[in-house]
Write an enzyme that holds these catalytic residues in place. Sequence first.
Site: not given
Length: 442
Positions: A95, A174, A181, A196, A200
């Site tokens: 990620h 999320d 947010r 967050s 995932k």
Amino acid sequence: MSTESTGSFTAVDLIRTKRDGGALGPEQIDWLIDGYVQGRVAEEQMAALAMAILLNGMDRQEISRWTTAMIDSGQRMDFSGLRRNGQRLPTVDKHSTGGVGDKITLPLAPLVAAHGVAVPQLSGRGLGHTGGTLDKLEAIPGWRADVDHDQLLRQLETVGAVVCAAGGDLAPADKKLYALRNVTGTVESIALIASSIMSKKIAEGADALVLDVKVGRGAFMKDQAAARELAETMVALGTDVSVATTALLTDMSTPLGFAVGNACEVAEAQDVLAGGGPSDVVELTLALAREMLAAAGVDEDPADALRDGRAMDTWRAMIAAQGGDPHADLPQAAVTETVTAPRDGVVTGVDALEIGMAAWGLGAGRARKEDRVLAEAGVVLHAKPGDTVRQGQPLATVHTDTASRVESVVQRIHTAYTLTNTQPERPVARDLILGRVVAADL
């Protein structure tokens, strides 16, 4: 709307606890996240709590339980049954926190898969000045982002890599909280950013995870101390649930590579897979590949797979498996214009944020999730820090669909470039890898 549950908690009590600097207990967090998803906790109440978390933070136990509660709001993927030649396939995910010219997933996923590791890369679309992996790949004729669960498993077993859209059943809490947010000024909370991302990623079910945490003008995290705190928080969250997690802190003050857009970034990624490409893109791709292979227990040099063509073969198989034509011509812009140097000088900086905003203005990005992006739009740089340029020499070429878009971004290109009159005493060098975080550091 009622804030009461069948237990003894109320949303107001939890808000007061965080407002006053207290910690939420595990049962309180479970009740809160479930109540928010089910509609028992009102949007304005969760907004107030998010602001209290932004101002007062959460400790490691709170963040861990918060992340677990968001994971438990949906489904978890399970890759434990993946087999090839009778052997279980290890799974590793990656990620990135997002940047300008960050096409690393494109060469990285097939490169790691070429070593017998399954790479389930569930990716997203771009928003604002940072590009989205799915938008880039959709520049390839025929390629599809949507892959059902059965195809995902088949493709991992046969090809080894999948880059696709995440299903809505992964951490739905999320998704709901992220939207809140975004409109309440609470995006910057490191605790909420970490939970967050990791909710995932953990729900995706890979054995290991490698994080690329960007730092600099073109990144979400502007300073290295905050980026390290985010990296340490995420590594801790992965470690707490037995997902082997490491993080690299990488520079995003200057765009990665020369191409910033969609089709142009695909072309640059293919250059890397062919054994060429910009040195910084190659360096980061190999650094992340080494982290991923080590996490999977594979002791091989990924540079070999770039040289001998295995990574390119896997790329072509991955694209074809999702309906794309890996040999097709990529979309070309109807309008191009080259921005030139206003004077002689040495390039000492190329502002990633300004280049990202220029690409966005040309149509390569979107302001809202429902906006369409132009596959052919983008910026191709011709000069990077350390280069000497003469007046009139190309700095960058912009690609788009109409001349009116060009007019609005030329000044951004000029603003992005910093030119000095004389050669600096020291060469303009870029430290691409700024740090590394592993569980042992925590």
